[in-house]
Design an enzyme around this catalytic site. Sequence first.
Site, short mmCIF file in Angstrom:
data_model
loop_
_atom_site.label_atom_id
_atom_site.label_comp_id
_atom_site.label_asym_id
_atom_site.label_seq_id
_atom_site.Cartn_x
_atom_site.Cartn_y
_atom_site.Cartn_z
N ASP A 233 -10.06 3.27 -4.22
CA ASP A 233 -10.04 4.22 -5.34
C ASP A 233 -10.39 3.48 -6.63
O ASP A 233 -10.17 2.28 -6.74
CB ASP A 233 -8.66 4.86 -5.47
CG ASP A 233 -8.34 5.78 -4.30
OD1 ASP A 233 -9.28 6.16 -3.58
OD2 ASP A 233 -7.15 6.11 -4.12
N TYR A 297 -2.21 -2.16 2.28
CA TYR A 297 -2.10 -1.73 0.89
C TYR A 297 -0.76 -2.13 0.31
O TYR A 297 0.23 -2.25 1.02
CB TYR A 297 -2.18 -0.20 0.79
CG TYR A 297 -3.42 0.41 1.38
CD1 TYR A 297 -4.52 0.69 0.57
CD2 TYR A 297 -3.50 0.71 2.74
CE1 TYR A 297 -5.67 1.26 1.10
CE2 TYR A 297 -4.64 1.28 3.28
CZ TYR A 297 -5.72 1.55 2.46
OH TYR A 297 -6.85 2.11 2.99
N TYR A 369 -5.56 8.20 4.40
CA TYR A 369 -5.37 8.46 2.97
C TYR A 369 -3.95 8.04 2.63
O TYR A 369 -2.99 8.72 2.97
CB TYR A 369 -5.58 9.95 2.67
CG TYR A 369 -7.00 10.42 2.88
CD1 TYR A 369 -8.02 10.01 2.02
CD2 TYR A 369 -7.33 11.27 3.93
CE1 TYR A 369 -9.33 10.45 2.19
CE2 TYR A 369 -8.63 11.71 4.11
CZ TYR A 369 -9.62 11.30 3.24
OH TYR A 369 -10.91 11.74 3.42
#
Length: 407
Positions: A233, A297, A369
């Site tokens: 992102d 992440y 996601y």
Amino acid sequence: MTEAAFPIEEALADLAWDKLGDRTLCDSCLGRLVGHLGHGMTNSQRGGILRPKVGTLEGGGCWLCEGLLHEVGKFATLVEKSLESWECETFLVGSRISPEVAAREEALWIDVGSAHAEPLKVEINREVGKLVEAATGKAAEFERPDVVAIIETAFDVVELQVNSLFIRGRYRKLARGIPQTRWPCRKCLGKGCDYCGGKGKMYETSVEEVIASKVMEQSGGSGHALHGLGREDIDARMLGQGRPFVVEIMNPKKRRIDLSIATGVINSTGLVEVLDLRPSRKEEIAKLKDERCDKTYRLLAKTASPVSMEKLKEGIASLLASPVAQRTPFRVSHRRADRIRERRVRSVEVTGFDGSLVELVIRAEAGSYVKELVHGDRGRTEPSLAGVLGVPCEVLELDVLEVHDEE
Ligand SMILES: [Zn+2]
Ligand SMILES: [Zn+2]
């Protein structure tokens, strides 16, 4: 080099030489009719051997090529000139011939036979290529030439197609708010308007622009593109060992780039760092695009009201228990098909917790996601951390810590 050989009996037997009629041919055009027979010689030499046997006429110019085959020296000079201002090690010669010449060749093949014939274009390309190789020391290359020189034989013009330069590496994005690729202004689409302050783009810079600018300066290219193994992102950093990418430079004047200089300049921007830059090829882009790998992440979230550590651990356990069903998120639904996909969350580690602020390290399957996994996307991701905790969760920060690719 193998010895020259030419099976004259086969050449005489396989073609209807009497159908040549009164067409006069140059040695090259005569020999090219059986250009695939024998080896170690030119078509002109084949023609010289054949001529007394088939009794064909000479002189008065060539009915087929009208002297084109005598112009290969001139074509080679044109190609050499066109290559002068481009740094290249390999080249390929192509050519366009007039429709009239092509039609005469076709007609001749129909009458005499084409079982062993070589097309005129192929002979021109090869003979010009040999001369250019000898004059420049550059190598003719079929698979991946640096440049392709197309000869317009009817106009004595050479059109040069310069193949892109490809450089592969991994990038780290150290600052938030930077898109991976240049993002044209949504109002003016790049022309420049009031909305974008005349810049023609939505963001000041991009990973692509930071990486390409130094390479562009060194190569003198006309444009660039960045091909990444996925993308993070805009507001997420890309840390760890970075994300694999291939940067493409169009129409490079120079192809020998000092990658250590480029690395030094890019890494001094404080925005983007590159690792392991090396020359690449176009084929590596498709491989990058096909690769599907896990990513890890770091995510910082805030729960709307405090939760206990016990409840948090229970919630995480249920995210790991079975695949998560994710309907295309709201934020991308305007540009992606609405569908539901199942993805595995491999591991979740709590690295920080104060009752409502939660820091998590999450490893998830390709295509997950991750923000939605935490806030639930209004029920479109099921289960989600917010759902299992029964408390709204807001994602404050997201970073990609690792792209677990093969390399
Ligand atoms: Zn000819
Ligand atoms: Zn604009």
